[in-house]
Design a protein around this motif. Structure first.
Motif, short mmCIF file in Angstrom:
data_model
loop_
_atom_site.label_atom_id
_atom_site.label_comp_id
_atom_site.label_asym_id
_atom_site.label_seq_id
_atom_site.Cartn_x
_atom_site.Cartn_y
_atom_site.Cartn_z
N GLN A 39 24.30 -67.75 -35.85
CA GLN A 39 23.63 -66.54 -36.34
C GLN A 39 24.60 -65.62 -37.07
O GLN A 39 24.26 -65.03 -38.10
N ALA A 40 25.82 -65.49 -36.56
CA ALA A 40 26.80 -64.59 -37.18
C ALA A 40 27.21 -65.07 -38.57
O ALA A 40 27.51 -64.25 -39.45
N GLN A 41 27.20 -66.40 -38.78
CA GLN A 41 27.63 -66.93 -40.08
C GLN A 41 26.71 -66.49 -41.22
O GLN A 41 27.11 -66.51 -42.38
N LYS A 42 25.50 -66.07 -40.89
CA LYS A 42 24.58 -65.58 -41.91
C LYS A 42 25.10 -64.29 -42.56
O LYS A 42 24.69 -63.94 -43.66
N PHE A 43 26.00 -63.61 -41.85
CA PHE A 43 26.48 -62.28 -42.29
C PHE A 43 28.01 -62.22 -42.26
O PHE A 43 28.58 -61.16 -42.05
N ILE A 44 28.66 -63.35 -42.43
CA ILE A 44 30.10 -63.45 -42.26
C ILE A 44 30.82 -62.37 -43.08
O ILE A 44 30.43 -62.07 -44.21
N GLY A 45 31.83 -61.77 -42.46
CA GLY A 45 32.61 -60.73 -43.14
C GLY A 45 32.01 -59.34 -43.06
O GLY A 45 32.50 -58.41 -43.70
N THR A 46 30.94 -59.19 -42.27
CA THR A 46 30.29 -57.88 -42.14
C THR A 46 30.38 -57.40 -40.69
O THR A 46 30.65 -58.19 -39.78
N ARG A 47 30.12 -56.13 -40.48
CA ARG A 47 30.08 -55.58 -39.12
C ARG A 47 28.95 -56.20 -38.31
O ARG A 47 29.06 -56.35 -37.10
N HIS A 48 27.88 -56.57 -39.00
CA HIS A 48 26.73 -57.17 -38.30
C HIS A 48 27.13 -58.51 -37.68
O HIS A 48 26.70 -58.84 -36.57
N ALA A 49 27.98 -59.28 -38.36
CA ALA A 49 28.44 -60.57 -37.82
C ALA A 49 29.20 -60.35 -36.51
O ALA A 49 29.01 -61.09 -35.53
N ASP A 50 30.04 -59.33 -36.46
CA ASP A 50 30.79 -59.06 -35.24
C ASP A 50 29.87 -58.57 -34.12
O ASP A 50 30.07 -58.91 -32.96
N LEU A 51 28.86 -57.81 -34.48
CA LEU A 51 27.87 -57.36 -33.50
C LEU A 51 27.17 -58.58 -32.86
O LEU A 51 26.97 -58.62 -31.65
N ILE A 52 26.83 -59.55 -33.69
CA ILE A 52 26.19 -60.77 -33.19
C ILE A 52 27.16 -61.53 -32.27
O ILE A 52 26.78 -61.98 -31.19
N ARG A 53 28.42 -61.64 -32.67
CA ARG A 53 29.41 -62.36 -31.86
C ARG A 53 29.54 -61.74 -30.47
O ARG A 53 29.71 -62.44 -29.48
N ARG A 54 29.40 -60.42 -30.40
CA ARG A 54 29.57 -59.72 -29.13
C ARG A 54 28.25 -59.53 -28.36
O ARG A 54 28.25 -58.90 -27.29
N ALA A 55 27.16 -60.08 -28.86
CA ALA A 55 25.87 -59.94 -28.17
C ALA A 55 25.97 -60.50 -26.75
O ALA A 55 26.64 -61.51 -26.53
N ARG A 56 25.29 -59.85 -25.82
CA ARG A 56 25.40 -60.22 -24.40
C ARG A 56 24.79 -61.58 -24.08
O ARG A 56 25.22 -62.24 -23.15
#
Length: 160
Positions: A39-56
């Protein structure tokens, strides 16, 4: 025989789910699940990608990754299969226990048994593309070839 899987808690094939609790290190980041990574790869390089990576949870990562208000990377449709391939292969190379489960399936067909996803699973009609199942079978073949190659290069006396 066909092997059907869906829920991450199903024994023994729940590990085939992208929601299974098998983290991976890919591209210098730790991902709690392949779902987080994909899911994060859809937004790679953005703050949203990091938010997805840290999702609980992987479910939360999926929800964030499907947020229609966030623009997908331009090449997403072209790269999404490869993104999934890399994440799945890394997951099974990282965890020997689930690698063993995947290899134990022999040459059986593997199908994501979901009625809601016609692309990654079999879909409502059962005629979906089953891309996740196909990626798992391809990963299985590659892992088997790597194992055969490793075993072939050890244990035999030279010159025989």
């Amino acid at each position: 025989m066909t092997i059907y899987f869906y829920g991450a808690d199903e024994v023994p094939y729940g590990c085939f789910s992208n929601f299974s609790d098998h983290g991976l290190d890919l591209d210098g980041c730790w991902w709690p699940t392949t779902e987080h990574c994909f899911q994060a790869q859809k937004f790679i390089g953005t703050r949203h990608a990091d938010l997805i990576r840290r999702a609980r949870t992987p479910l939360r990562a999926a929800e964030l990754g499907r947020d229609p208000s966030k623009p997908l990377r331009r090449d997403w449709e072209r790269v999404k299969d490869d993104v999934m391939r890399r994440a799945v292969a890394t997951k099974f190379r990282t965890h020997s226990d689930i690698r063993g489960i995947l290899l134990s399936t022999g040459d059986e067909e593997i199908v994501e048994d979901t009625t809601t996803d016609h692309y990654w699973g079999r879909g409502r009609t059962g005629t979906g593309k089953n891309m996740l199942g196909r990626i798992l079978m391809r990963t299985r073949s590659r892992l088997r070839a790597e194992l055969d190659e490793a075993q072939g290069s050890h244990g035999r006396p030279a010159g025989r």
